[in-house]
Design a protein around this motif. Sequence first.
Motif, PDB file in Angstrom:
ATOM      1  N   HIS A 109      -7.444   0.199  -3.413  1.00 41.89           N
ATOM      2  CA  HIS A 109      -6.642   1.286  -2.826  1.00 41.89           C
ATOM      3  C   HIS A 109      -6.077   2.192  -3.914  1.00 41.89           C
ATOM      4  O   HIS A 109      -6.125   3.423  -3.795  1.00 41.89           O
ATOM      5  CB  HIS A 109      -5.516   0.723  -1.972  1.00 41.89           C
ATOM      6  N   ALA A 110      -5.542   1.582  -4.975  1.00 42.64           N
ATOM      7  CA  ALA A 110      -5.000   2.388  -6.070  1.00 42.64           C
ATOM      8  C   ALA A 110      -6.092   3.263  -6.682  1.00 42.64           C
ATOM      9  O   ALA A 110      -5.865   4.443  -6.979  1.00 42.64           O
ATOM     10  CB  ALA A 110      -4.398   1.478  -7.140  1.00 42.64           C
ATOM     11  N   LYS A 111      -7.273   2.690  -6.869  1.00 37.81           N
ATOM     12  CA  LYS A 111      -8.388   3.471  -7.424  1.00 37.81           C
ATOM     13  C   LYS A 111      -8.724   4.652  -6.522  1.00 37.81           C
ATOM     14  O   LYS A 111      -8.968   5.761  -6.997  1.00 37.81           O
ATOM     15  CB  LYS A 111      -9.610   2.563  -7.598  1.00 37.81           C
ATOM     16  N   SER A 112      -8.703   4.432  -5.204  1.00 42.17           N
ATOM     17  CA  SER A 112      -9.015   5.517  -4.259  1.00 42.17           C
ATOM     18  C   SER A 112      -7.967   6.620  -4.292  1.00 42.17           C
ATOM     19  O   SER A 112      -8.256   7.771  -3.968  1.00 42.17           O
ATOM     20  CB  SER A 112      -9.137   4.958  -2.836  1.00 42.17           C
ATOM     21  N   LYS A 113      -6.733   6.277  -4.689  1.00 42.26           N
ATOM     22  CA  LYS A 113      -5.647   7.248  -4.759  1.00 42.26           C
ATOM     23  C   LYS A 113      -5.526   7.894  -6.138  1.00 42.26           C
ATOM     24  O   LYS A 113      -4.700   8.788  -6.345  1.00 42.26           O
ATOM     25  CB  LYS A 113      -4.314   6.578  -4.399  1.00 42.26           C
ATOM     26  N   GLY A 114      -6.344   7.441  -7.084  1.00 41.29           N
ATOM     27  CA  GLY A 114      -6.327   8.054  -8.416  1.00 41.29           C
ATOM     28  C   GLY A 114      -5.152   7.651  -9.263  1.00 41.29           C
ATOM     29  O   GLY A 114      -4.679   8.432 -10.091  1.00 41.29           O
ATOM     30  N   ILE A 115      -4.656   6.428  -9.075  1.00 42.36           N
ATOM     31  CA  ILE A 115      -3.565   5.936  -9.909  1.00 42.36           C
ATOM     32  C   ILE A 115      -4.002   4.607 -10.528  1.00 42.36           C
ATOM     33  O   ILE A 115      -4.664   3.796  -9.882  1.00 42.36           O
ATOM     34  CB  ILE A 115      -2.256   5.766  -9.105  1.00 42.36           C
ATOM     35  N   LYS A 116      -3.652   4.386 -11.797  1.00 46.40           N
ATOM     36  CA  LYS A 116      -4.015   3.157 -12.474  1.00 46.40           C
ATOM     37  C   LYS A 116      -3.230   1.982 -11.903  1.00 46.40           C
ATOM     38  O   LYS A 116      -2.095   2.138 -11.449  1.00 46.40           O
ATOM     39  CB  LYS A 116      -3.742   3.265 -13.979  1.00 46.40           C
ATOM     40  N   ILE A 117      -3.843   0.811 -11.967  1.00 47.64           N
ATOM     41  CA  ILE A 117      -3.175  -0.397 -11.504  1.00 47.64           C
ATOM     42  C   ILE A 117      -3.564  -1.545 -12.431  1.00 47.64           C
ATOM     43  O   ILE A 117      -4.714  -1.652 -12.862  1.00 47.64           O
ATOM     44  CB  ILE A 117      -3.551  -0.715 -10.034  1.00 47.64           C
ATOM     45  N   PHE A 118      -2.594  -2.371 -12.783  1.00 51.14           N
ATOM     46  CA  PHE A 118      -2.856  -3.566 -13.566  1.00 51.14           C
ATOM     47  C   PHE A 118      -1.799  -4.597 -13.199  1.00 51.14           C
ATOM     48  O   PHE A 118      -1.053  -4.412 -12.237  1.00 51.14           O
ATOM     49  CB  PHE A 118      -2.905  -3.268 -15.066  1.00 51.14           C
ATOM     50  N   SER A 119      -1.740  -5.716 -13.929  1.00 53.33           N
ATOM     51  CA  SER A 119      -0.874  -6.786 -13.462  1.00 53.33           C
ATOM     52  C   SER A 119      -0.328  -7.630 -14.605  1.00 53.33           C
ATOM     53  O   SER A 119      -0.821  -7.586 -15.733  1.00 53.33           O
ATOM     54  CB  SER A 119      -1.634  -7.693 -12.489  1.00 53.33           C
ATOM     55  N   THR A 120       0.701  -8.395 -14.253  1.00 56.40           N
ATOM     56  CA  THR A 120       1.253  -9.438 -15.111  1.00 56.40           C
ATOM     57  C   THR A 120       0.764 -10.781 -14.588  1.00 56.40           C
ATOM     58  O   THR A 120       1.189 -11.212 -13.512  1.00 56.40           O
ATOM     59  CB  THR A 120       2.794  -9.427 -15.079  1.00 56.40           C
ATOM     60  N   PRO A 121      -0.125 -11.461 -15.303  1.00 56.20           N
ATOM     61  CA  PRO A 121      -0.542 -12.798 -14.871  1.00 56.20           C
ATOM     62  C   PRO A 121       0.436 -13.849 -15.396  1.00 56.20           C
ATOM     63  O   PRO A 121       1.021 -13.679 -16.464  1.00 56.20           O
ATOM     64  CB  PRO A 121      -1.911 -12.948 -15.538  1.00 56.20           C
TER      65      PRO A 121
ATOM     66  N   THR B 223       2.996 -11.946  -4.740  1.00 58.37           N
ATOM     67  CA  THR B 223       2.025 -11.046  -4.125  1.00 58.37           C
ATOM     68  C   THR B 223       0.781 -11.879  -3.876  1.00 58.37           C
ATOM     69  O   THR B 223       0.107 -12.294  -4.838  1.00 58.37           O
ATOM     70  CB  THR B 223       1.685  -9.869  -5.058  1.00 58.37           C
ATOM     71  N   PRO B 224       0.463 -12.195  -2.628  1.00 55.95           N
ATOM     72  CA  PRO B 224      -0.652 -13.111  -2.354  1.00 55.95           C
ATOM     73  C   PRO B 224      -1.933 -12.728  -3.096  1.00 55.95           C
ATOM     74  O   PRO B 224      -2.286 -11.544  -3.180  1.00 55.95           O
ATOM     75  CB  PRO B 224      -0.821 -13.000  -0.837  1.00 55.95           C
ATOM     76  N   LEU B 225      -2.602 -13.714  -3.638  1.00 54.67           N
ATOM     77  CA  LEU B 225      -3.823 -13.463  -4.411  1.00 54.67           C
ATOM     78  C   LEU B 225      -4.877 -12.763  -3.560  1.00 54.67           C
ATOM     79  O   LEU B 225      -5.666 -11.958  -4.071  1.00 54.67           O
ATOM     80  CB  LEU B 225      -4.363 -14.786  -4.952  1.00 54.67           C
ATOM     81  N   SER B 226      -4.872 -13.053  -2.268  1.00 55.13           N
ATOM     82  CA  SER B 226      -5.860 -12.454  -1.363  1.00 55.13           C
ATOM     83  C   SER B 226      -5.680 -10.947  -1.204  1.00 55.13           C
ATOM     84  O   SER B 226      -6.583 -10.258  -0.738  1.00 55.13           O
ATOM     85  CB  SER B 226      -5.786 -13.126   0.010  1.00 55.13           C
ATOM     86  N   TRP B 227      -4.498 -10.420  -1.601  1.00 50.53           N
ATOM     87  CA  TRP B 227      -4.256  -8.974  -1.495  1.00 50.53           C
ATOM     88  C   TRP B 227      -4.823  -8.192  -2.684  1.00 50.53           C
ATOM     89  O   TRP B 227      -5.028  -6.981  -2.595  1.00 50.53           O
ATOM     90  CB  TRP B 227      -2.753  -8.678  -1.467  1.00 50.53           C
ATOM     91  N   HIS B 228      -5.000  -8.857  -3.801  1.00 46.74           N
ATOM     92  CA  HIS B 228      -5.197  -8.142  -5.061  1.00 46.74           C
ATOM     93  C   HIS B 228      -6.383  -7.183  -5.051  1.00 46.74           C
ATOM     94  O   HIS B 228      -6.266  -6.023  -5.470  1.00 46.74           O
ATOM     95  CB  HIS B 228      -5.333  -9.137  -6.216  1.00 46.74           C
ATOM     96  N   LYS B 229      -7.527  -7.653  -4.609  1.00 44.99           N
ATOM     97  CA  LYS B 229      -8.719  -6.800  -4.625  1.00 44.99           C
ATOM     98  C   LYS B 229      -8.497  -5.554  -3.773  1.00 44.99           C
ATOM     99  O   LYS B 229      -8.844  -4.431  -4.197  1.00 44.99           O
ATOM    100  CB  LYS B 229      -9.940  -7.572  -4.135  1.00 44.99           C
ATOM    101  N   ARG B 230      -7.913  -5.730  -2.596  1.00 41.29           N
ATOM    102  CA  ARG B 230      -7.664  -4.575  -1.715  1.00 41.29           C
ATOM    103  C   ARG B 230      -6.684  -3.595  -2.358  1.00 41.29           C
ATOM    104  O   ARG B 230      -6.883  -2.374  -2.305  1.00 41.29           O
ATOM    105  CB  ARG B 230      -7.120  -5.062  -0.373  1.00 41.29           C
TER     106      ARG B 230
ATOM    107  N   ILE C  23       0.841  -1.209   0.000  1.00 40.12           N
ATOM    108  CA  ILE C  23       0.000   0.000   0.000  1.00 40.12           C
ATOM    109  C   ILE C  23       0.872   1.254   0.000  1.00 40.12           C
ATOM    110  O   ILE C  23       0.593   2.223  -0.713  1.00 40.12           O
ATOM    111  CB  ILE C  23      -0.951  -0.027   1.218  1.00 40.12           C
ATOM    112  N   LYS C  24       1.946   1.234   0.803  1.00 40.18           N
ATOM    113  CA  LYS C  24       2.867   2.379   0.814  1.00 40.18           C
ATOM    114  C   LYS C  24       3.502   2.591  -0.560  1.00 40.18           C
ATOM    115  O   LYS C  24       3.689   3.735  -0.997  1.00 40.18           O
ATOM    116  CB  LYS C  24       3.958   2.170   1.866  1.00 40.18           C
ATOM    117  N   LEU C  25       3.842   1.511  -1.240  1.00 35.42           N
ATOM    118  CA  LEU C  25       4.429   1.620  -2.574  1.00 35.42           C
ATOM    119  C   LEU C  25       3.450   2.250  -3.558  1.00 35.42           C
ATOM    120  O   LEU C  25       3.836   3.066  -4.404  1.00 35.42           O
ATOM    121  CB  LEU C  25       4.875   0.241  -3.066  1.00 35.42           C
TER     122      LEU C  25
END
Length: 351
Positions: free
Chosen positions: A99-111, A88-95, A34-36
């Motif tokens: 969080h990124a959406k609430s901070k106004g920054i885009k987030i995506f991933s490498t599956p 990065t534990p799968l259980s973290w992803h939704k949170r 979250i800090k990152l």
Amino acid sequence: MKFKINELEIDINSKPYLIAEISANHNGSISNAIKLINMAKQNGANAVKLQTYTPDMMTIKENKIKFKIRKGLWKNYNLWDLYNLGQTPLSWHKRLFNHAKSKGIKIFSTPFSEDAIKILEKINCPAYKIASPEINHIPLIEKIAKTNKPVIISTGIAKLNDIELAISYFDRKNVTLLKCTSAYPAPYDEINLRAMPTLGDIFGVEFGISDHTIGSAVPIAAVAMGASIIEKHFILDPVGGGVDADFSMSSVEFKDMVTSIRLVERALGKKDFSLTEASKKARLRSRSIYFCESVSAGDTLTRNNMRVVRGGAGVHSKYFNQLLGCKVKSDTKMGDPLILSNVFDVPDFCK
């Protein structure tokens, strides 16, 4: 050509899109993750990127020599153990996505597996990254293609035929290829930045770089060469260690890189040679012909009474030799610009 993540379009002639790669740099702590995200937003990143996998999605839990790393940063690690440490534990992803959406920054991933894509689709991942070693994972690529979302493909281990095959599953307007050197940290003499725009030329797609070098020289140079996407690993504190710490930027380094890239972006300008407003003003102080002493009507122009000096109001200096010997129509003072309308017998080629 444009690359799109959610509502944001990235054009080759607009700002490069800066991605902060979190990877394993949370060191197993969701609060660090979250800090990152917060730091990425504060320091000018356009997006943060995760990696979505479990060790079982990556490899087999096996100790045979083929499953051990024998050289480099992760020497002597068993693959399963390394991926277990770095996941990065799968259980973290939704949170983390929320969080990124609430901070106004885009987030995506490498599956790294088809199951990982299912998880990411449930939380509306807006785009996907294909990691360099996955470019020959065709079942994964097919599954990503079916989402019809933008895709970024790293090319670290790829030959041209690998890239051609991977791209064939996508609409090319949704593809960005990243030049990548799969070494950690990557040595500068293996980066081959000149090959980066070649990827765009060969395949007709956007291009950028996923950089694993130390420092910001390579990303800054990539922007100057037309990169539309820059991806760089970053970490809260490299001194604290971590799986990717040796080739990750601190928050201060990342911020400095962003500042430099934005300055380069401004300096790149346009592909034409029209004068800027500052240059137009400077041109008023360029060289032209002036009287360097006072003359009277009927006097002859000589090298003694006219000179090429700074002050752009006089006639162009290319006429200097042709005007020698011509007569002046009226009294003129030292410091006045020489204009053709004040000269008798002006040669035709001066008009």
